[in-house]
Motif scaffolding. Sequence first.
Motif, PDB file in Angstrom:
ATOM      1  N   THR A  64       0.844  -1.192   0.000  1.00 45.17           N
ATOM      2  CA  THR A  64       0.000   0.000   0.000  1.00 45.17           C
ATOM      3  C   THR A  64       0.876   1.237   0.000  1.00 45.17           C
ATOM      4  O   THR A  64       1.323   1.675   1.045  1.00 45.17           O
ATOM      5  N   SER A  65       1.209   1.728  -1.155  1.00 44.31           N
ATOM      6  CA  SER A  65       1.881   3.014  -1.320  1.00 44.31           C
ATOM      7  C   SER A  65       3.042   3.216  -0.344  1.00 44.31           C
ATOM      8  O   SER A  65       3.850   2.339  -0.136  1.00 44.31           O
ATOM      9  N   THR A  66       3.115   4.390   0.280  1.00 39.36           N
ATOM     10  CA  THR A  66       4.264   4.745   1.099  1.00 39.36           C
ATOM     11  C   THR A  66       4.008   4.417   2.558  1.00 39.36           C
ATOM     12  O   THR A  66       3.739   5.291   3.373  1.00 39.36           O
ATOM     13  N   ASN A  67       4.092   3.174   2.898  1.00 40.90           N
ATOM     14  CA  ASN A  67       3.960   2.765   4.279  1.00 40.90           C
ATOM     15  C   ASN A  67       5.087   1.801   4.643  1.00 40.90           C
ATOM     16  O   ASN A  67       5.819   1.337   3.776  1.00 40.90           O
ATOM     17  N   SER A  68       5.180   1.512   5.925  1.00 40.66           N
ATOM     18  CA  SER A  68       6.186   0.562   6.365  1.00 40.66           C
ATOM     19  C   SER A  68       5.880  -0.814   5.774  1.00 40.66           C
ATOM     20  O   SER A  68       4.722  -1.218   5.672  1.00 40.66           O
ATOM     21  N   LEU A  69       6.936  -1.533   5.408  1.00 33.15           N
ATOM     22  CA  LEU A  69       6.755  -2.879   4.878  1.00 33.15           C
ATOM     23  C   LEU A  69       6.794  -3.908   6.005  1.00 33.15           C
ATOM     24  O   LEU A  69       5.970  -4.808   6.052  1.00 33.15           O
ATOM     25  N   LEU A 120       8.450   1.778  20.955  1.00 32.99           N
ATOM     26  CA  LEU A 120       9.364   2.170  19.889  1.00 32.99           C
ATOM     27  C   LEU A 120       9.317   1.085  18.835  1.00 32.99           C
ATOM     28  O   LEU A 120       9.604  -0.076  19.136  1.00 32.99           O
ATOM     29  N   SER A 121       8.914   1.431  17.644  1.00 31.63           N
ATOM     30  CA  SER A 121       8.902   0.451  16.571  1.00 31.63           C
ATOM     31  C   SER A 121      10.040   0.752  15.606  1.00 31.63           C
ATOM     32  O   SER A 121      10.494   1.894  15.474  1.00 31.63           O
ATOM     33  N   TYR A 122      10.491  -0.299  14.927  1.00 30.09           N
ATOM     34  CA  TYR A 122      11.591  -0.224  13.961  1.00 30.09           C
ATOM     35  C   TYR A 122      11.061  -0.820  12.673  1.00 30.09           C
ATOM     36  O   TYR A 122      10.438  -1.888  12.695  1.00 30.09           O
ATOM     37  N   ALA A 123      11.303  -0.137  11.550  1.00 27.37           N
ATOM     38  CA  ALA A 123      10.661  -0.602  10.326  1.00 27.37           C
ATOM     39  C   ALA A 123      11.517  -0.382   9.088  1.00 27.37           C
ATOM     40  O   ALA A 123      12.392   0.493   9.049  1.00 27.37           O
ATOM     41  N   VAL A 124      11.253  -1.197   8.085  1.00 26.94           N
ATOM     42  CA  VAL A 124      11.718  -0.959   6.716  1.00 26.94           C
ATOM     43  C   VAL A 124      10.612  -0.160   6.038  1.00 26.94           C
ATOM     44  O   VAL A 124       9.445  -0.586   6.038  1.00 26.94           O
ATOM     45  N   TYR A 125      10.959   0.956   5.449  1.00 27.93           N
ATOM     46  CA  TYR A 125       9.965   1.926   5.003  1.00 27.93           C
ATOM     47  C   TYR A 125      10.319   2.440   3.615  1.00 27.93           C
ATOM     48  O   TYR A 125      11.488   2.712   3.325  1.00 27.93           O
TER      49      TYR A 125
END
Lengths: 96, 170
Positions: free
Chosen positions: B15-20, B144-149
Motif C-alpha cells: 500500500t503506497s508509502t507505508n512501512s513494509l 518504539l517500533s523499527y521498520a523498513v519503510y
Amino acid sequence: MNAPLFYMLPWKEQLHETESYVCIPPALTITDEQNAVWTLGFNPHGNGVSRGEFCWDVLRNGKSTGEFANRIERRNKRIRIFGPDGWKIWTGRTFL
Amino acid sequence: MARQYIVPMSNVTITSTNSLVAISPTNPGPALEVIRAWVSQSGSATSAQQGVRLVTQVNSTAALSVIGTAATVQNVVGYDPAAQISGSSTCYIGKATVNCTSDGTGTKNTLYPDAFNVLNGWLWVPTPNETHMISALSPATSSLSYAVYLPTAPATTGNWNAGLSFRELG
C-alpha cells in the motif's frame, strides 16, 4: 529454517539477467544466465563473523551451496563469492 | 550467540508509502539487535530506482501505531524457543507487523536511508559494529517500533518481498 523464502526462488521465466559488477549486498539477489537466483542465507559461518563482517551461507535457488561468504558478486558473467577463504568462482557445479 | 529470528513479508501487494515490516520490543523484555533488512519485488521487469529507509517511530498509544497484517516471526534455528515478540495487526509493544496500511502519527527517525534498483532488490547487512539496537521505552505505555519503510510509492505495487532479521539480547 527449511523452506526458502519467496525472493530466493527463480521467477518462472527468465525475465532479466543481472548486470556485471552487481554485488550482494547491497543487492538482494543475482540472477545468472541460467535463471538461477543467488543470495545470502541466514545460517552464519562459525561465530557469524569473518574478516570483520557478518558471513552467511551462499544460496542458489534457495538451497545451500555449502559455501559461506561476506558478499556475492556478478563479474563478466561469472558468480564470485568472497568469504573466509578469499575469492572463489562458481564453475557451474562448485566454487573453486 | 543470541537467538536469531526473522520477520518476512513474501509476495504481497503493498500500500503506497507505508512501512513494509515493523517490529517493536517487549516491555519489559530483551533489546532487539537488527542484523539484516531486505526488500525486493518480482512484479516488474522494468528497471527503476526506489528509495528505502530503516526508521524508528515512537508511538504513544496502540491506536497511533503502525497498522497492517500480523507477521509470522520465524526461528532461524528450528529448536530455539519462540521469539518474545509476536505477530499483530498493530505494531505496538512486543509486536511484529507486515504490509502496513497505515503508519500512524508517530514521528519517524531515519537511521539508514538508501536506494536500490528494483530488478536487483536491496539487502542491508551491517558490520557487527553497525547493527541497530532497539529497546523498550519508558513509560511502559509508549512503544518504539523499527521498520523498513519506502518513502516514495513504487511504480508497481504487486509482488513485493521484505523482511527484518534480529537477535534478542539478554
